[in-house]
Scaffold this motif. Structure first.
Motif, mmCIF file in Angstrom:
data_model
loop_
_atom_site.group_PDB
_atom_site.id
_atom_site.type_symbol
_atom_site.label_atom_id
_atom_site.label_comp_id
_atom_site.label_asym_id
_atom_site.label_seq_id
_atom_site.Cartn_x
_atom_site.Cartn_y
_atom_site.Cartn_z
ATOM 1 N N UNK A 191 0.832 -1.202 0.000
ATOM 2 C CA UNK A 191 0.000 0.000 0.000
ATOM 3 C C UNK A 191 0.869 1.256 0.000
ATOM 4 N N UNK A 192 1.979 1.196 0.726
ATOM 5 C CA UNK A 192 2.871 2.350 0.730
ATOM 6 C C UNK A 192 3.458 2.593 -0.654
ATOM 7 N N UNK A 193 3.784 1.504 -1.354
ATOM 8 C CA UNK A 193 4.307 1.644 -2.716
ATOM 9 C C UNK A 193 3.246 2.224 -3.645
ATOM 10 N N UNK A 194 1.997 1.813 -3.473
ATOM 11 C CA UNK A 194 0.923 2.370 -4.296
ATOM 12 C C UNK A 194 0.728 3.856 -3.995
ATOM 13 N N UNK A 195 0.818 4.227 -2.735
ATOM 14 C CA UNK A 195 0.754 5.655 -2.403
ATOM 15 C C UNK A 195 1.892 6.405 -3.089
ATOM 16 N N UNK A 196 3.083 5.814 -3.023
ATOM 17 C CA UNK A 196 4.234 6.452 -3.659
ATOM 18 C C UNK A 196 4.080 6.590 -5.154
ATOM 19 N N UNK A 197 3.283 5.689 -5.750
ATOM 20 C CA UNK A 197 3.022 5.767 -7.192
ATOM 21 C C UNK A 197 1.917 6.773 -7.501
#
Length: 239
Positions: free
Chosen positions: A46-52
């Motif tokens: 989820x953190x990676x998706x936020x970063x994207x």
């Protein structure tokens, strides 16, 4: 080729950016992400998706399929793309076409309100990338992706490459999710109708007329503008 996203908990996720358009330009990254079910996405994913840049998640599954939870800082929208119109679905389920692009054209023509609801959710989503998904991230997700790509004049070759990426990801998907995604069955159904996965998608994509469909579906101008610009503002900047 599609921009694959290497995220923990997903094996069939990709950004729709970087695909060639008919004018030679590329689709923008950070506008749309397609994926399978998000049940296995943990905190790092989820953190990676936020970063994207993902700020909105649209679940295309039927109500009885919905699982998992989207973090509170993202907008979660559930839109049943399939619907419950049994007269429509019965023949496609009987002969297996429901798991292939062979149903796309009929769905767009006979159930236009279903996709229209998805497009309205996309058009009204807050600023940021929109992630849309179903169970496998394959055909319901593939139908929405195909429409978005055609709306931005993505070439047939590039759009087909995006669709076929799900076949290439099938083994990784099986390993991650612990179930079959019926690749051989899909190929067999397509073969019975004289198609490969590639030819079935290309035939549908070639015949898809976005402008005509907007008129057929009665989509409002604001939603249409958001889709054909991939939600860019008047200055051309992605939302």
């Amino acid at each position: 080729m599609p921009v694959a996203l290497a995220l923990s908990g997903l094996a069939n996720a990709r950004d729709l950016g970087g695909l060639e358009r008919t004018d030679g330009s590329l689709t923008p990254t950070g506008a749309f992400v397609r994926a399978e079910a998000l049940d296995r996405v943990g905190s790092s994913g989820w953190q990676a998706l936020r970063g994207h840049g993902v700020r909105t998640v649209i679940d295309l599954r039927r109500p009885d399929e919905v699982t998992g939870r989207v973090p509170d800082d993202m907008l979660a929208v559930q839109v049943d793309l399939d619907g419950d119109e049994r007269d429509f679905w019965a023949p496609f389920e009987q002969d297996g076409r429901w798991g292939t692009p062979l149903y796309y054209a009929a769905h767009l023509h006979e159930l236009p309100h279903r996709l229209a609801e998805v497009l309205q959710a996309i058009a009204t989503a807050p600023a940021g990338a929109v992630l849309f998904h179903c169970g496998a991230g394959w055909d319901r997700t593939g139908l929405v992706a195909a429409f978005l790509l055609k709306a931005l004049d993505v070439t047939e070759d590039a759009a087909a490459a995006d669709y076929l990426a799900s076949f290439a990801n099938a083994q990784a998907m099986r390993a991650l999710h612990g179930r079959s995604f019926d690749v051989e069955e899909r190929h067999a159904v397509l073969g019975r109708f004289g198609h490969t996965a590639d030819s079935a998608f290309r035939e549908m994509y070639r015949q898809l007329d976005v402008d005509q469909w907007f008129r057929h579906a009665g989509v409002d101008e604001e939603t249409e503008r958001a889709i054909v610009t991939w939600r860019a503002d008047p200055a051309g900047q992605a939302m």
